[in-house]
Design a protein around this motif. Structure first.
Motif, PDB file in Angstrom:
ATOM      1  N   GLN A 119      -3.912   9.768  -8.521  1.00  0.00           N
ATOM      2  CA  GLN A 119      -4.622   9.080  -9.607  1.00  0.00           C
ATOM      3  C   GLN A 119      -5.861   8.344  -9.120  1.00  0.00           C
ATOM      4  OE1 GLN A 119      -2.165   6.626 -12.078  1.00  0.00           O
ATOM      5  NE2 GLN A 119      -0.648   8.229 -12.399  1.00  0.00           N
ATOM      6  N   THR A 120      -5.848   7.889  -7.880  1.00  0.00           N
ATOM      7  CA  THR A 120      -6.999   7.142  -7.359  1.00  0.00           C
ATOM      8  C   THR A 120      -7.960   8.016  -6.564  1.00  0.00           C
ATOM      9  OG1 THR A 120      -5.702   6.501  -5.409  1.00  0.00           O
ATOM     10  CG2 THR A 120      -5.758   4.942  -7.261  1.00  0.00           C
ATOM     11  N   GLY A 121      -7.586   9.277  -6.339  1.00  0.00           N
ATOM     12  CA  GLY A 121      -8.468  10.176  -5.604  1.00  0.00           C
ATOM     13  C   GLY A 121      -8.420   9.999  -4.095  1.00  0.00           C
ATOM     14  N   LEU A 122      -7.357   9.380  -3.597  1.00  0.00           N
ATOM     15  CA  LEU A 122      -7.188   9.175  -2.165  1.00  0.00           C
ATOM     16  C   LEU A 122      -6.126  10.130  -1.628  1.00  0.00           C
ATOM     17  CD1 LEU A 122      -6.948   5.265  -2.232  1.00  0.00           C
ATOM     18  CD2 LEU A 122      -8.931   6.616  -1.543  1.00  0.00           C
ATOM     19  N   SER A 123      -6.105  10.322  -0.328  1.00  0.00           N
ATOM     20  CA  SER A 123      -5.006  11.073   0.268  1.00  0.00           C
ATOM     21  C   SER A 123      -3.781  10.160   0.281  1.00  0.00           C
ATOM     22  CB  SER A 123      -5.365  11.507   1.688  1.00  0.00           C
ATOM     23  OG  SER A 123      -5.321  10.395   2.556  1.00  0.00           O
ATOM     24  N   PRO A 124      -2.580  10.726   0.323  1.00  0.00           N
ATOM     25  CA  PRO A 124      -1.391   9.865   0.367  1.00  0.00           C
ATOM     26  C   PRO A 124      -1.392   8.901   1.556  1.00  0.00           C
ATOM     27  CG  PRO A 124      -0.758  12.089  -0.199  1.00  0.00           C
ATOM     28  CD  PRO A 124      -2.222  12.136   0.161  1.00  0.00           C
ATOM     29  N   THR A 125      -1.855   9.366   2.712  1.00  0.00           N
ATOM     30  CA  THR A 125      -1.904   8.489   3.889  1.00  0.00           C
ATOM     31  C   THR A 125      -2.872   7.340   3.674  1.00  0.00           C
ATOM     32  OG1 THR A 125      -1.375  10.346   5.326  1.00  0.00           O
ATOM     33  CG2 THR A 125      -2.363   8.405   6.372  1.00  0.00           C
ATOM     34  N   THR A 126      -4.055   7.637   3.139  1.00  0.00           N
ATOM     35  CA  THR A 126      -5.043   6.588   2.897  1.00  0.00           C
ATOM     36  C   THR A 126      -4.541   5.617   1.839  1.00  0.00           C
ATOM     37  OG1 THR A 126      -6.839   8.062   3.525  1.00  0.00           O
ATOM     38  CG2 THR A 126      -7.430   6.131   2.214  1.00  0.00           C
ATOM     39  N   ALA A 127      -3.905   6.131   0.795  1.00  0.00           N
ATOM     40  CA  ALA A 127      -3.364   5.253  -0.254  1.00  0.00           C
ATOM     41  C   ALA A 127      -2.318   4.303   0.331  1.00  0.00           C
ATOM     42  CB  ALA A 127      -2.758   6.089  -1.374  1.00  0.00           C
ATOM     43  N   TRP A 128      -1.434   4.823   1.187  1.00  0.00           N
ATOM     44  CA  TRP A 128      -0.413   3.986   1.817  1.00  0.00           C
ATOM     45  C   TRP A 128      -1.065   2.908   2.676  1.00  0.00           C
ATOM     46  CZ3 TRP A 128       0.969   2.929   6.868  1.00  0.00           C
ATOM     47  CH2 TRP A 128       2.223   2.362   7.061  1.00  0.00           C
ATOM     48  N   ARG A 129      -2.063   3.307   3.475  1.00  0.00           N
ATOM     49  CA  ARG A 129      -2.739   2.339   4.337  1.00  0.00           C
ATOM     50  C   ARG A 129      -3.474   1.278   3.540  1.00  0.00           C
ATOM     51  NH1 ARG A 129      -5.277   6.222   9.061  1.00  0.00           N
ATOM     52  NH2 ARG A 129      -3.322   6.511  10.166  1.00  0.00           N
ATOM     53  N   ARG A 130      -4.162   1.684   2.472  1.00  0.00           N
ATOM     54  CA  ARG A 130      -4.903   0.710   1.665  1.00  0.00           C
ATOM     55  C   ARG A 130      -3.956  -0.295   1.008  1.00  0.00           C
ATOM     56  NH1 ARG A 130      -8.633   2.930   3.890  1.00  0.00           N
ATOM     57  NH2 ARG A 130     -10.464   3.835   2.946  1.00  0.00           N
ATOM     58  N   MET A 131      -2.840   0.193   0.474  1.00  0.00           N
ATOM     59  CA  MET A 131      -1.888  -0.699  -0.190  1.00  0.00           C
ATOM     60  C   MET A 131      -1.335  -1.722   0.803  1.00  0.00           C
ATOM     61  SD  MET A 131       1.747   0.116  -2.050  1.00  0.00           S
ATOM     62  CE  MET A 131       2.614   0.323  -0.492  1.00  0.00           C
ATOM     63  N   TRP A 132      -0.916  -1.263   1.979  1.00  0.00           N
ATOM     64  CA  TRP A 132      -0.353  -2.194   2.951  1.00  0.00           C
ATOM     65  C   TRP A 132      -1.407  -3.106   3.558  1.00  0.00           C
ATOM     66  CZ3 TRP A 132       4.236  -3.914   3.108  1.00  0.00           C
ATOM     67  CH2 TRP A 132       5.278  -3.147   2.606  1.00  0.00           C
ATOM     68  N   TRP A 133      -2.627  -2.630   3.706  1.00  0.00           N
ATOM     69  CA  TRP A 133      -3.699  -3.494   4.207  1.00  0.00           C
ATOM     70  C   TRP A 133      -3.912  -4.652   3.243  1.00  0.00           C
ATOM     71  CZ3 TRP A 133      -8.543  -4.812   2.272  1.00  0.00           C
ATOM     72  CH2 TRP A 133      -9.370  -5.510   3.164  1.00  0.00           C
TER      73      TRP A 133
END
Length: 106
Positions: free
Chosen positions: A42-56
């Motif tokens: 939905q946000t246009g990110l890769s799953p890895t990047t989405a996980w990293r952004r959320m935890w950051w």
């Protein structure tokens, strides 16, 4: 010629306001019940990047939960700067911090 330093090339660094905006979008979707993979799509990110952004974003806001003002941004999980677990945050984990575990088992 100066020696090469570790880390990404400067032109590949994402501005912090974009990281925070993306992290907030992923966090809101995950909190509403979406999976990381669905939030990433939905946000246009890769799953890895989405996980990293959320935890950051969560790590960045963690000192506020303990009433401490962070002096610097945390390392991003899943990178060489933060090889495992939650990043060490001086205000929380350092001497006198609310999460300091030194001396507990001694």
């Amino acid at each position: 010629m100066s020696p090469r330093q570790a880390g990404p090339a400067p032109h590949r660094r994402i501005p912090y306001d974009i990281k925070a905006t993306q992290g907030l979008a992923v966090l809101q979707l995950v909190t509403a019940g979406a999976t990381i993979r669905a939030a990433a799509a939905q946000t246009g990110l890769s799953p890895t990047t989405a996980w990293r952004r959320m935890w950051w974003l969560r790590d960045w806001l963690l000192p506020d939960r303990y009433g401490v003002r962070a002096r610097r941004l945390p390392a991003q999980r899943g990178t060489a700067a933060c090889p495992r677990g939650r990043p060490w945050i001086e205000e929380l984990d350092g001497v006198g911090g609310p999460l300091n575990r030194e001396g507990i088992n001694s």
